[in-house]
Design a protein around this motif. Sequence first.
Motif, PDB file in Angstrom:
ATOM      1  N   TYR A 110       4.773   1.780   1.546  1.00 58.59           N
ATOM      2  CA  TYR A 110       5.894   2.367   0.813  1.00 58.59           C
ATOM      3  C   TYR A 110       6.465   3.573   1.572  1.00 58.59           C
ATOM      4  N   ALA A 111       5.578   4.436   2.051  1.00 58.27           N
ATOM      5  CA  ALA A 111       6.019   5.652   2.742  1.00 58.27           C
ATOM      6  C   ALA A 111       6.759   5.308   4.032  1.00 58.27           C
ATOM      7  N   THR A 140       6.625   3.749  -9.023  1.00 55.58           N
ATOM      8  CA  THR A 140       5.877   2.501  -9.096  1.00 55.58           C
ATOM      9  C   THR A 140       5.514   2.140 -10.526  1.00 55.58           C
ATOM     10  N   THR A 147       0.849  -1.194   0.000  1.00 52.68           N
ATOM     11  CA  THR A 147       0.000   0.000   0.000  1.00 52.68           C
ATOM     12  C   THR A 147       0.882   1.241   0.000  1.00 52.68           C
ATOM     13  N   PRO A 148       0.338   2.393  -0.399  1.00 52.69           N
ATOM     14  CA  PRO A 148       1.120   3.632  -0.333  1.00 52.69           C
ATOM     15  C   PRO A 148       1.663   3.909   1.064  1.00 52.69           C
ATOM     16  N   ALA A 171       8.219  -1.510  -7.726  1.00 48.64           N
ATOM     17  CA  ALA A 171       8.592  -0.127  -7.438  1.00 48.64           C
ATOM     18  C   ALA A 171      10.083  -0.077  -7.129  1.00 48.64           C
TER      19      ALA A 171
END
Length: 765
Positions: free
Chosen positions: A470-471, A491, A466-467, A497
């Motif tokens: 990633y963050a 991504t 999920t974003p 990514a």
Amino acid sequence: MAEVKKSAPGGGATAQRAGSGGWTRFVTARPRLTLLVALVLTALAVLAGGGVADRMGSGGWEDPAAESTYATEALARQFPGSQPNLILLVDAGAAGADAPAVAAQARKLAERLDAEPGVDGVGSYWSTGSPALRSEDGRKAVIAARIAGEEKDAAAVLDRIAPEYRGTHGPVEVSLGGGLAVRHEMQTVIQEDLLRAELIALPLTLVLLVMVFGSAVAALLPLGVGIVAILGTNAVLRGITEFTDVSVFAQNLTTALGLGLAIDYALFVVRRYREELATGADTYTAVRTTLRTAGRTVLFSALTVAVSLAAMLVFPQYFLRSFAYAGIAVVLLAATAALTLLPAALVLLGDRVNALDLRRLLRRGRASGRKADGGEADGGEADGGEGAGWGRATALVMRRAPVFAVLTTAGLVLLGLPFLGVRFGTADDRQLPATASSRVVQDQLRDGFPGDPGGGITVLAEGAATPAQYADYRERIAGLDGVARADGPVTAGGGRAYFTVVPDGEAVGPDAQRTVTELRAEPAPFDTSVTGQAAVLVDSKDALAERLPWAAAVIVLVTLLLVFLLTGSVLIPVQAVVLNALSLTAMFGAVVWVFQDGHLAGFLGFTPTGDIETTLPVLMFCVAFGLSMDYGVFLLSRVKEEYDRTGEHEHSVRFGLRHTGGLITAAAVILAVVMVAIGTSRVTNTKMLGLGVALAVLMDAMVVRSLLVPAVMKLTGRLTWWAPGPLRRFHDRFGISESDAYNPGPTPDVEEVSEARREMTSLRP
């Protein structure tokens, strides 16, 4: 006179008693046919090996099974813009990169480049606005792209498009750089430098051979053997390129070893043949005796050198494996030519091998002067005959053996101490001369753009995320020690990514390497693979460290076995390995002091980078160790031959040095000339290889063989030849000896033997 002939070692009577083997009969039976077949095969080799350099690569430092290699290849397929290998440096001059006319022209160039077949992932400062792609003075900016495909295919695309983009385009000047351009230009420079090295080495080698042999005819024979070996190896390498990658750097080793070893082997064979002629043997007997004695030593020596070079096959990097391919081929071809073509030529030449002897007039002049003074016309060792200086020097060393052994060992260890401070790195554009066009571009990127354009570490992420995940991952890797900044993710579909990590400090320094290790250990909710220059270096070092013990074991164990088969001694093989390793200390110390630390950089014309390319010490060790064994076998075989004949240990050592010391030194000087010619290359790694091996060869011949070997053999005494009963019986059955005509019987008195030699020498015409 007949009695003297019988007592002369290796003389005609002895040779006749021994008979001749099938190989000897084959070579001497049809010498013209042998040379004709060789000429045809050489011509075919010229045709087969033509253009081999164009099929070679200029990389090969990476481990193909490493994590960094996997990540690089995956990113090149999925995110070609993340792995650019072509840089267009756009110089707008005083107008600046942001001028409207400059921006319009740059976008037009980028669009043209993106439309080129084989080019992917085109990006630029004008499309992204990234400050990292514009110089700090605002005058220059970058268009980056990736040329896809294998190295040879990518180079072909570069050759096609480069003329269309390099040069002036409206208000801008475009220069080409990037990894692909650097490697391509390096390949071109190496080919040019190799041609120049050959033009330097061949005439100098011929002059030195004339000085060694005196005879111009004899001097041409080793050169012919070397040329055959080089041309044959080029054909072999051309065939190997059909199946696997081969480094263009291997051609330098082909030239160096082709000339060097062919000359070594031919020197040994021709020298022994001329000795046999001097004892009164006829041509055929001299050739047969030479093949049974010196010929066996040449074959034995070739096997030891080939084994040292074959050890590089255990490493995964094709840079190292290429030197094994080239080295094994050139060694075996040089030995084959020396044992077939050379004897055939000697049979046809007979005593004309001594024709055009440029030293004969000088010898006659000295002889006349001695006769006028009431002296001898010639003499043996005591009277200053050939090799007498080596005999006296060896006697001096053996009288003071402890002193020479300690001082020589201490000196060699001292010369090697700088290697304790070695730092390993990767090869980059600074291998090229400062004026090379791709090097100029890379220098401007390195010095004029923010950050280090080649210093990024890339983390490939594979797996659904999920974003927020990633963050979170980006925040955690940005907080690692030694990380200046972490960007991303970029991504693509399918849960793929990548993140870009900018390390503090040097791109491939210790901190960057430590960051690679920490990134790989950092937990993530997806699979990660790390690449970049620092990651490639970490993986390369790991691959070398993992396989280095295996390579060393191959070299040491096979060397011990081969030297035991030659000598029948347990101690001599151990001495050979230890002393050979000592002979390399000066080379490794000089490599660090000169090429890493930068001493003599201005004089030698290279840019020091503060480290040594990781694979170079391994390559230099294998090559130099093999050459040291080459000289060691030449010496030990002659010592063993005399020991078998006389049973006198110290006399045999002096005899061996007296009869091979000058020969080994001459061979070492000639090989050093060839290696120094290779060392004139404008590419730093080639320069390091050539000059480093030249130093190792000279140290081995002039210090280790001349001082340390006789001193150690004096200290070990008759224990030198000891072996336990089972091993002695094994050697009696399977061992190889020059003196297969040895007839065990009463040991002759050493003085009687010397007197016989002096008498024979005085009977020479």
